[in-house]
Design a protein around this motif. Structure first.
Motif, short mmCIF file in Angstrom:
data_model
loop_
_atom_site.label_atom_id
_atom_site.label_comp_id
_atom_site.label_asym_id
_atom_site.label_seq_id
_atom_site.Cartn_x
_atom_site.Cartn_y
_atom_site.Cartn_z
N ASN A 1 1.97 -7.88 7.70
CA ASN A 1 1.81 -9.11 6.92
C ASN A 1 0.43 -9.18 6.27
O ASN A 1 -0.25 -10.21 6.30
CB ASN A 1 2.03 -10.34 7.83
N LEU A 2 0.00 -8.08 5.66
CA LEU A 2 -1.34 -8.01 5.07
C LEU A 2 -1.37 -8.68 3.71
O LEU A 2 -0.65 -8.31 2.79
CB LEU A 2 -1.77 -6.54 4.94
N HIS A 3 -2.22 -9.69 3.60
CA HIS A 3 -2.49 -10.38 2.34
C HIS A 3 -3.93 -10.09 1.95
O HIS A 3 -4.84 -10.24 2.78
CB HIS A 3 -2.29 -11.89 2.47
N LEU B 1 -2.26 -8.23 -2.60
CA LEU B 1 -1.23 -7.79 -1.67
C LEU B 1 -0.56 -9.01 -1.07
O LEU B 1 -1.23 -9.96 -0.67
CB LEU B 1 -1.84 -6.92 -0.55
N HIS B 2 0.77 -8.96 -0.98
CA HIS B 2 1.56 -10.13 -0.58
C HIS B 2 2.38 -9.83 0.67
O HIS B 2 3.60 -9.68 0.60
CB HIS B 2 2.49 -10.56 -1.72
N GLY B 3 1.71 -9.71 1.80
CA GLY B 3 2.46 -9.51 3.04
C GLY B 3 2.95 -8.09 3.24
O GLY B 3 4.14 -7.86 3.51
N VAL B 4 2.06 -7.12 3.14
CA VAL B 4 2.41 -5.70 3.25
C VAL B 4 2.59 -5.30 4.71
O VAL B 4 1.78 -5.65 5.57
CB VAL B 4 1.33 -4.83 2.59
N ASP B 5 3.67 -4.56 4.99
CA ASP B 5 3.96 -4.06 6.34
C ASP B 5 4.27 -2.57 6.26
O ASP B 5 5.12 -2.15 5.47
CB ASP B 5 5.19 -4.75 6.94
N PHE B 6 3.58 -1.77 7.06
CA PHE B 6 3.94 -0.36 7.21
C PHE B 6 3.22 0.20 8.43
O PHE B 6 2.34 -0.44 9.00
CB PHE B 6 3.60 0.46 5.95
N ALA C 1 3.40 2.73 -9.06
CA ALA C 1 2.73 2.84 -10.35
C ALA C 1 1.31 2.29 -10.26
O ALA C 1 0.91 1.69 -9.26
CB ALA C 1 3.54 2.06 -11.40
N ASN C 2 0.53 2.49 -11.33
CA ASN C 2 -0.80 1.89 -11.40
C ASN C 2 -0.71 0.39 -11.23
O ASN C 2 0.17 -0.26 -11.81
CB ASN C 2 -1.43 2.20 -12.76
N GLY C 3 -1.62 -0.17 -10.45
CA GLY C 3 -1.65 -1.62 -10.26
C GLY C 3 -0.71 -2.14 -9.20
O GLY C 3 -0.60 -3.35 -9.00
N ALA C 4 -0.04 -1.23 -8.49
CA ALA C 4 0.93 -1.66 -7.47
C ALA C 4 0.25 -2.20 -6.21
O ALA C 4 0.89 -2.91 -5.43
CB ALA C 4 1.86 -0.51 -7.12
N GLY C 5 -1.02 -1.82 -5.99
CA GLY C 5 -1.73 -2.26 -4.79
C GLY C 5 -2.02 -1.15 -3.81
O GLY C 5 -2.50 -1.42 -2.70
N LYS C 6 -1.79 0.09 -4.20
CA LYS C 6 -1.96 1.21 -3.27
C LYS C 6 -3.43 1.40 -2.87
O LYS C 6 -3.76 1.50 -1.70
CB LYS C 6 -1.42 2.50 -3.91
N SER C 7 -4.32 1.46 -3.87
CA SER C 7 -5.74 1.65 -3.57
C SER C 7 -6.31 0.46 -2.82
O SER C 7 -7.14 0.62 -1.92
CB SER C 7 -6.52 1.88 -4.87
N THR C 8 -5.86 -0.74 -3.17
CA THR C 8 -6.31 -1.93 -2.45
C THR C 8 -5.93 -1.83 -0.97
O THR C 8 -6.70 -2.23 -0.09
CB THR C 8 -5.68 -3.19 -3.07
N THR C 9 -4.76 -1.28 -0.69
CA THR C 9 -4.34 -1.11 0.69
C THR C 9 -5.30 -0.19 1.44
O THR C 9 -5.72 -0.49 2.57
CB THR C 9 -2.90 -0.54 0.74
N LEU C 10 -5.67 0.94 0.82
CA LEU C 10 -6.60 1.85 1.47
C LEU C 10 -7.97 1.21 1.67
O LEU C 10 -8.59 1.37 2.73
CB LEU C 10 -6.75 3.14 0.65
N VAL D 1 7.27 2.74 -0.90
CA VAL D 1 7.12 2.47 -2.33
C VAL D 1 6.59 1.06 -2.50
O VAL D 1 7.14 0.10 -1.94
CB VAL D 1 8.46 2.63 -3.07
N MET D 2 5.50 0.94 -3.27
CA MET D 2 4.89 -0.36 -3.55
C MET D 2 5.14 -0.78 -4.98
O MET D 2 5.09 0.05 -5.90
CB MET D 2 3.38 -0.33 -3.31
N GLU D 3 5.41 -2.05 -5.15
CA GLU D 3 5.50 -2.66 -6.47
C GLU D 3 4.87 -4.04 -6.40
O GLU D 3 5.21 -4.84 -5.51
CB GLU D 3 6.96 -2.79 -6.95
N ALA D 4 3.92 -4.30 -7.30
CA ALA D 4 3.31 -5.63 -7.43
C ALA D 4 2.83 -6.18 -6.10
O ALA D 4 3.03 -7.34 -5.78
CB ALA D 4 4.30 -6.60 -8.09
N GLY D 5 2.18 -5.33 -5.31
CA GLY D 5 1.57 -5.79 -4.07
C GLY D 5 2.50 -5.96 -2.90
O GLY D 5 2.13 -6.57 -1.89
#
Length: 239
Positions: free
Chosen positions: A6-8, A17-22, A35-44, A212-216
């Motif tokens: 539930n990472l925001h 990021l809107h509630g990421v779980d992995f 894709a670019n802007g999906a939130g991948k780098s922000t997650t790292l 796969v991430m899309e829009a956070g």
């Protein structure tokens, strides 16, 4: 090993990021696709506790590594105490230093001299080009060699869990294959890897699982084979 729940994440008033779980299990290679802007780098960056240039990183939820919460851990302790290393997008090596000097800097917090010596040998074995150029300034290396140096530097910090942000960016297909082959070797020798990658084809070739991430948000997950065979993934990312 790593559990994100539930990472925001927000930059000021903008929620990225809107509630990421992995999760990532010990010994895996896990690919984070999108894709670019999906939130991948922000997650790292969130896992590493690194604030972005845009301002303070505001987070809520849970990031746990080997059962310990990282949300209030400063970035240098994420590396030194918890053993997580980052190979950032753009490499960020020290161009005015030699290959050897870049690698040596990564060992500043280590006390295990014998293992440091063995790790130097390991890096130069994995990347023979770096061995040939060990006394060469880093800014004179090719793009692929600089990426190898960035990976070697992360390994020399003594970590056994490495996050990679777009490692194949700007590399030729041949160098991409060489880079991911080395990642597989590191993994088989005991390094757990979370890799952010736009080139889904090569990432899924070497990964155990993927998200796969899309829009956070995480919108899909599964084994590398399941994702590679999925019609939507093939259409969106594999061509």
């Amino acid at each position: 090993m790593l559990e994100v729940e539930n990472l925001h994440v927000s930059y000021g008033n903008l929620e990225a990021l809107h509630g990421v779980d992995f999760f990532v299990e010990e010994g895996e290679i896990v690919a984070l696709l999108g894709a670019n802007g999906a939130g991948k780098s922000t997650t790292l960056m969130s896992i590493m506790r690194l604030p972005p240039p845009e301002g303070p990183l505001v987070t809520s939820g849970s990031i746990r590594y080997k059962g310990k919460d990282l949300l209030n851990v400063p970035a240098h302790q994420v590396v030194a105490r918890h053993g997580i290393g980052l190979v950032p997008e753009g490499r960020h090596i020290f161009g005015n230093l030699t290959v050897e000097e870049n690698l040596k800097l990564a060992t500043y917090a280590r006390k295990d001299a014998e293992r440091i010596a063995a790790d130097y040998d390991r890096v130069f074995s994995l990347f023979p080009r770096l061995s040939d150029r060990r006394r060469q300034r880093a800014d004179t290396l090719s793009g692929g060699e600089q990426q190898m140096l960035a990976m070697g530097r992360a390994f020399m910090s003594g970590v056994r869990f490495i996050l990679l942000d777009e490692p194949s960016m700007g590399l030729s297909p041949l160098l991409m294959q060489e880079l991911f082959r080395v990642l597989k070797e590191l993994n088989e020798a005991g390094t757990t890897i979370l890799v952010v990658e736009q080139n889904a084809r090569i990432a899924l070739k070497y990964a155990n699982r993927g998200y796969v991430m899309e829009a956070g948000r995480i919108v899909m997950s599964g084994s590398a084979r399941e994702l590679a065979d999925d019609a939507e993934i093939r259409k969106a990312y594999l061509g």
